[in-house]
Write a protein that holds these residues in place. Structure first.
Motif, mmCIF file in Angstrom:
data_model
loop_
_atom_site.group_PDB
_atom_site.id
_atom_site.type_symbol
_atom_site.label_atom_id
_atom_site.label_comp_id
_atom_site.label_asym_id
_atom_site.label_seq_id
_atom_site.Cartn_x
_atom_site.Cartn_y
_atom_site.Cartn_z
ATOM 1 N N ILE A 47 68.062 40.025 16.139
ATOM 2 C CA ILE A 47 68.768 38.776 16.391
ATOM 3 C C ILE A 47 68.566 37.862 15.181
ATOM 4 C CG2 ILE A 47 66.789 37.726 17.597
ATOM 5 C CD1 ILE A 47 68.767 36.327 19.467
ATOM 6 N N PRO A 48 69.595 37.212 14.649
ATOM 7 C CA PRO A 48 70.943 37.051 15.201
ATOM 8 C C PRO A 48 71.965 37.930 14.474
ATOM 9 C CG PRO A 48 70.563 35.333 13.580
ATOM 10 C CD PRO A 48 69.365 36.267 13.528
ATOM 11 N N THR A 49 71.683 39.223 14.312
ATOM 12 C CA THR A 49 72.559 40.072 13.517
ATOM 13 C C THR A 49 73.323 41.049 14.406
ATOM 14 O OG1 THR A 49 70.807 41.697 13.040
ATOM 15 C CG2 THR A 49 70.988 39.807 11.565
ATOM 16 N N TRP A 50 73.826 42.116 13.802
ATOM 17 C CA TRP A 50 74.529 43.198 14.520
ATOM 18 C C TRP A 50 74.472 44.426 13.632
ATOM 19 C CZ3 TRP A 50 80.056 44.325 13.135
ATOM 20 C CH2 TRP A 50 80.492 43.608 12.028
ATOM 21 N N GLY A 100 75.737 42.297 24.157
ATOM 22 C CA GLY A 100 75.734 40.865 23.909
ATOM 23 C C GLY A 100 75.765 40.505 22.436
ATOM 24 N N TYR A 101 75.641 41.507 21.574
ATOM 25 C CA TYR A 101 75.592 41.286 20.128
ATOM 26 C C TYR A 101 76.815 41.897 19.453
ATOM 27 C CZ TYR A 101 70.630 40.069 20.668
ATOM 28 O OH TYR A 101 69.445 39.478 21.031
ATOM 29 N N GLY A 102 77.123 41.386 18.254
ATOM 30 C CA GLY A 102 78.191 41.971 17.464
ATOM 31 C C GLY A 102 79.487 42.050 18.243
ATOM 32 N N TYR A 103 80.023 43.261 18.338
ATOM 33 C CA TYR A 103 81.294 43.464 19.033
ATOM 34 C C TYR A 103 81.139 44.355 20.265
ATOM 35 C CZ TYR A 103 83.068 40.905 15.162
ATOM 36 O OH TYR A 103 83.281 39.894 14.247
ATOM 37 N N SER A 104 79.894 44.457 20.760
ATOM 38 C CA SER A 104 79.674 45.052 22.075
ATOM 39 C C SER A 104 80.031 44.021 23.139
ATOM 40 C CB SER A 104 78.220 45.513 22.225
ATOM 41 O OG SER A 104 77.983 46.702 21.491
ATOM 42 N N ASP A 105 79.917 44.427 24.397
ATOM 43 C CA ASP A 105 80.269 43.553 25.523
ATOM 44 C C ASP A 105 79.522 42.229 25.419
ATOM 45 O OD1 ASP A 105 81.058 42.532 27.973
ATOM 46 O OD2 ASP A 105 80.796 44.441 29.011
ATOM 47 N N ARG A 106 80.266 41.126 25.501
ATOM 48 C CA ARG A 106 79.650 39.803 25.397
ATOM 49 C C ARG A 106 79.928 38.955 26.630
ATOM 50 N NH1 ARG A 106 81.373 38.007 19.323
ATOM 51 N NH2 ARG A 106 83.438 38.459 20.172
ATOM 52 N N ARG A 107 80.303 39.617 27.728
ATOM 53 C CA ARG A 107 80.534 38.849 28.952
ATOM 54 C C ARG A 107 79.220 38.285 29.481
ATOM 55 N NH1 ARG A 107 83.989 43.386 31.996
ATOM 56 N NH2 ARG A 107 82.493 44.640 30.824
ATOM 57 N N ASP A 108 79.334 37.372 30.394
ATOM 58 C CA ASP A 108 78.165 36.600 30.819
ATOM 59 C C ASP A 108 77.611 37.093 32.149
ATOM 60 O OD1 ASP A 108 76.361 34.694 30.139
ATOM 61 O OD2 ASP A 108 77.532 32.987 30.848
ATOM 62 N N ASP A 109 77.519 38.429 32.304
ATOM 63 C CA ASP A 109 77.145 38.935 33.631
ATOM 64 C C ASP A 109 76.134 40.077 33.573
ATOM 65 O OD1 ASP A 109 78.784 40.856 32.543
ATOM 66 O OD2 ASP A 109 80.024 41.123 34.334
#
Length: 296
Positions: A37-40, A64-73
């Motif tokens: 964190i805070p990279t990818w 939650g990082y980079g271009y993986s799933d970043r939804r809030d669940d």
């Protein structure tokens, strides 16, 4: 390679209702590289070409990082990240791999080695979180829920750029590297996801591993930029002491982003480690349907 070229190489695999973006290049024994964190995954772009000449290089963006799933669940803790990577490796047909982890990626790698030992044929920890060395003050501040409400993505980017440029590198990073490392978090969606990632940092999740480090049987190399102010070298020394047979490689004139400060020294240490005889492995190789390029 700029960050857009790197992102265009990413594939996407679904894990239930979540998804992981990753790079998969080269042939040979699998080599998994984990960012912090805070990279990818772009963190490893400078080493990708050389490593993929001899290995199948797999670089996931953590959930939650980079271009993986970043939804809030979902839970973004390092323990849950390790579980997700276990499922990801299974989905790709990778039975086991050499796992290299930097920063919190090193914490995820420790969880993999302790809790899913069949997955890790070799372990390399690079300026990694460990014990109670983390979270650092910068990430504690970033993880405050009010940050997502009070600060714009541009303001967060500006603060992170200043902090990383001043204290993360021993010399000025190459052109475009800092922009690339922070690129996924330049939008409001990315900013909010990064704040959630920071809020999930929990020192208890490395502390709980401490009694088990001394029982690890995986060959281990600890590589450390000795001028790191985020994760001082004393933590690398302790890791090398606690893990049986682990060897510490100190890299001079390097701070936290050791792979950018001293890429030749890091490559030398990695290849020396990788060329040593590996424990017997089952070769995996299932072709997995994937989506090429960015999902958004």
């Amino acid at each position: 390679m700029n960050w857009r070229d790197y992102q265009a190489r990413q594939r996407v695999v679904e894990l239930g209702h979540r998804f992981i973006s990753y790079v998969d290049e080269g042939r040979g024994a699998p080599l998994v590289l984990l960012h912090g964190i805070p990279t990818w995954g772009f963190l490893w772009s400078g080493l990708l070409s050389a490593l993929s000449m001899t290995h199948r290089v797999l670089i996931p963006d953590l959930l939650g990082y980079g271009y993986s799933d970043r939804r809030d669940d979902f839970d973004r803790s390092i323990a849950r990240q390790a579980e997700a990577l276990d499922a990801w490796m299974d989905r790709l047909g990778v039975m086991d791999a050499t796992v290299v982890g930097h920063d919190i990626g090193g914490g995820v790698a420790q969880h993999l080695a302790v809790r899913f030992p069949r997955r890790v044929s070799r372990l390399c920890l690079m300026n990694s979180i460990c014990f109670d060395s983390w979270p650092i003050e910068l990430m504690m501040q970033l993880g405050h829920p009010g940050v997502a409400r009070r600060l714009s993505a541009r303001a967060v980017q500006r603060a992170l750029r200043m902090a990383l440029k001043r204290t993360g590198f021993a010399t000025a990073p190459p052109d475009g590297v800092l922009d690339g490392l922070l690129a996924p978090y330049a939008t409001e969606v990315g900013k909010t996801s990064l704040v959630r990632n920071a809020a999930a940092l929990n020192t208890n999740q490395t502390q709980e591993l401490v009694p088990r480090l001394g029982h690890m049987a995986v060959p281990t190399r600890v590589v450390w930029g000795v001028d790191d102010v985020f994760q001082p070298v004393k933590w690398g020394e302790r890791l090398a002491w606690e893990i049986p047979g682990a060897k510490l490689v100190r890299v001079a004139n390097a701070k936290h982003f050791v792979m950018w400060d001293q890429p030749h020294a890091v490559m030398t240490a990695l290849f020396e480690f990788l060329e040593r005889e590996e424990r017997p492995r089952l070769e995996g190789g299932l072709d997995v349907p994937s989506v090429q390029g960015p999902l958004i």
